[in-house]
Write an enzyme that holds these catalytic residues in place. Structure first.
Site, PDB file in Angstrom:
ATOM      1  N   ASP A  85      39.560  45.941  43.056  1.00  0.00           N
ATOM      2  CA  ASP A  85      40.001  45.118  41.928  1.00  0.00           C
ATOM      3  C   ASP A  85      39.190  45.485  40.670  1.00  0.00           C
ATOM      4  O   ASP A  85      38.001  45.782  40.767  1.00  0.00           O
ATOM      5  CB  ASP A  85      39.769  43.642  42.296  1.00  0.00           C
ATOM      6  CG  ASP A  85      40.600  42.698  41.450  1.00  0.00           C
ATOM      7  OD1 ASP A  85      41.574  43.148  40.835  1.00  0.00           O
ATOM      8  OD2 ASP A  85      40.270  41.486  41.437  1.00  0.00           O
ATOM      9  N   GLU A 138      46.802  46.207  34.487  1.00  0.00           N
ATOM     10  CA  GLU A 138      47.150  45.069  33.644  1.00  0.00           C
ATOM     11  C   GLU A 138      47.680  45.605  32.325  1.00  0.00           C
ATOM     12  O   GLU A 138      47.264  46.673  31.860  1.00  0.00           O
ATOM     13  CB  GLU A 138      45.947  44.144  33.433  1.00  0.00           C
ATOM     14  CG  GLU A 138      44.887  44.702  32.521  1.00  0.00           C
ATOM     15  CD  GLU A 138      43.720  43.744  32.303  1.00  0.00           C
ATOM     16  OE1 GLU A 138      43.867  42.535  32.455  1.00  0.00           O
ATOM     17  OE2 GLU A 138      42.642  44.253  31.976  1.00  0.00           O
ATOM     18  N   HIS A 183      40.101  34.381  33.754  1.00  0.00           N
ATOM     19  CA  HIS A 183      39.171  34.352  34.886  1.00  0.00           C
ATOM     20  C   HIS A 183      38.133  33.252  34.660  1.00  0.00           C
ATOM     21  O   HIS A 183      37.421  33.277  33.664  1.00  0.00           O
ATOM     22  CB  HIS A 183      38.441  35.697  35.014  1.00  0.00           C
ATOM     23  CG  HIS A 183      39.342  36.840  35.390  1.00  0.00           C
ATOM     24  ND1 HIS A 183      39.674  37.836  34.519  1.00  0.00           N
ATOM     25  CD2 HIS A 183      39.977  37.125  36.549  1.00  0.00           C
ATOM     26  CE1 HIS A 183      40.463  38.701  35.143  1.00  0.00           C
ATOM     27  NE2 HIS A 183      40.665  38.295  36.364  1.00  0.00           N
ATOM     28  N   GLY A 184      38.063  32.316  35.598  1.00  0.00           N
ATOM     29  CA  GLY A 184      37.009  31.304  35.547  1.00  0.00           C
ATOM     30  C   GLY A 184      37.033  30.406  34.319  1.00  0.00           C
ATOM     31  O   GLY A 184      36.016  30.206  33.661  1.00  0.00           O
ATOM     32  N   HIS A 214      46.097  37.058  38.272  1.00  0.00           N
ATOM     33  CA  HIS A 214      44.628  37.009  38.182  1.00  0.00           C
ATOM     34  C   HIS A 214      44.255  35.674  37.550  1.00  0.00           C
ATOM     35  O   HIS A 214      45.033  35.087  36.800  1.00  0.00           O
ATOM     36  CB  HIS A 214      44.107  38.132  37.279  1.00  0.00           C
ATOM     37  CG  HIS A 214      44.176  39.487  37.899  1.00  0.00           C
ATOM     38  ND1 HIS A 214      43.057  40.211  38.220  1.00  0.00           N
ATOM     39  CD2 HIS A 214      45.240  40.241  38.268  1.00  0.00           C
ATOM     40  CE1 HIS A 214      43.421  41.361  38.744  1.00  0.00           C
ATOM     41  NE2 HIS A 214      44.738  41.419  38.784  1.00  0.00           N
TER      42      HIS A 214
HETATM   43 ZN   LIG Z   1      41.141  39.641  37.907  1.00  0.00          ZN
END
Ligand SMILES: [Zn+2]
Length: 286
Positions: A85, A138, A183-184, A214
Site C-alpha cells: 500500500d 490514486e 486518512h485518520g 482509503h
Molecule cells: Zn491509504
C-alpha cells in the site's frame, strides 16, 4: 505470466467482489500477529482477503517477511493476496517488484505535475505487468496520515471527467479516488464525503476498473455501505481492526508471557476482522 491480469490473485479476489456486489478488505498489517489474525479471520469466515503492508514493513522487516506473508496467504484455504500500500518512492516500487507481492499501490501524490505522475505510474505498470503484479493508483490526493505514512496536508479531489483517460493512459487495474475521504480524520469526517462525486467516478469507470476506498478510520458502518453501493470493491482497513488488539497488548504487557500475549492477541485481532468481513459482505465468499 500468461493470461494476465485474470490469472493474478488480487485481480481474481477483487473481481469476484465486482461480480457479486460486495467489498473485500485490504488489511494493513505491521507484524506477524496481523498476518495470522487476517488469515485466521478469513478462513473462519470463509472470506477472501488482501493482506497489505506499507513500504515501512519492506524496510523494517525486509523482503523475506513479504515472502513469509505470501507463503501463508497463498496456502490458506480461502483466496488471500499480498499487496503493498502507498508505495511513494520510485526506489520502493523497484524493490517491491522483486518481492512476493500480488499487487502494489503506486502513490503518485509527490508529483505536482499531472503529466509527470501519469508517465511515472505508466512506467511502473509496464514493469509490474511483466512480473504478473497488479497495480492500484490514486488519482488526486488524499489528506491525512496513517502509522507508517507521511502526512499529506491538502486533498486534491478526483475529477470524474479525468478518470477514464487516467486509467487508459496509465493502464492501472484498480483506482483509489479522492472524494473527500481522508486518512485518520476526526470523528464524523465521513459525513463530508462527496458521494455524488464518487457516484460519477463509478459511472465513468463501470466495473472494468474497480474502486478502492482509503481512509476508513474513523468511518461509520452506514458510510461504508454507501461506499460499497457506489462501487468500492477493495476497502482498506487499518486502525479500526486492531484497536482492541492494541488495548489488550497494553493491558497484558508485563503481566502475561509473550506466548499468551500473542495467542490471545491474535484471537482478539481476528474477531475484529471477522466483524468487518461480515459488514463488507465478503463473509462466505471465500
Ligand atoms: Zn491509504
Amino acid at each position: 505470466m500468461s493470461n494476465f491480469p485474470q490469472s493474478n490473485r488480487t485481480y481474481q479476489i477483487v473481481h469476484d467482489a465486482v461480480k457479486h456486489g460486495y467489498a473485500v478488505g485490504g488489511y494493513c498489517v505491521y507484524n506477524t500477529d496481523g498476518v495470522l489474525a487476517t488469515i485466521r479471520a478469513a478462513e473462519h469466515s470463509r472470506s477472501p482477503a488482501i493482506i497489505q503492508v506499507f513500504p515501512w514493513t519492506l524496510h523494517f522487516h525486509g523482503p523475506p517477511f513479504i515472502q513469509y506473508i505470501a507463503t501463508l496467504a497463498h496456502n490458506a484455504s480461502v483466496p488471500i493476496s499480498v499487496h503493498l500500500d502507498h508505495c511513494l518512492k520510485p526506489s520502493d516500487a523497484e524493490l517491491a517488484l522483486t518481492c512476493a507481492f500480488d499487487s502494489i499501490m503506486v502513490d503518485g501524490s509527490m508529483f505536482d505535475d499531472e503529466e509527470e505522475g501519469i508517465e511515472y505510474i505508466k512506467s511502473v505498470v509496464e514493469k509490474a505487468t511483466e512480473k504478473g503484479i497488479l497495480v492500484e493508483a490514486e488519482l488526486g490526493r488524499m489528506e491525512g496520515s496513517e502509522d507508517g505514512l507521511p502526512k499529506i496536508e491538502e486533498s486534491k479531489l478526483t475529477d470524474p471527467m479525468n478518470v477514464q483517460g487516467f486509467v487508459e493512459r496509465t493502464g492501472v487495474h484498480l483506482l483509489a479516488p479522492s472524494f473527500g475521504n481522508m486518512h485518520g480524520g476526526p470523528v464524523g469526517v465521513d459525513k463530508l464525503w462527496d458521494v455524488d462525486r464518487l457516484k460519477a467516478i463509478y459511472e465513468a469507470l463501470g466495473s472494468v476498473t474497480p474502486l478502492v476506498l482509503h481512509g476508513t478510520y474513523p468511518c461509520s458502518d452506514e458510510m461504508l455501505k454507501v461506499a460499497i453501493a457506489n462501487g468500492m470493491r477493495k476497502v482498506n482497513q487499518n486502525r479500526r481492526v486492531r484497536l482492541k488488539y492494541m488495548d489488550f497488548l497494553a493491558r497484558g504487557s508485563g503481566k502475561l508471557e509473550l506466548t499468551k500475549l500473542q495467542e490471545e492477541g491474535v484471537e482478539i485481532y481476528a474477531q475484529e476482522i471477522e466483524e468487518i468481513m461480515a459488514l463488507l459482505g465478503s463473509k462466505g465468499r471465500g
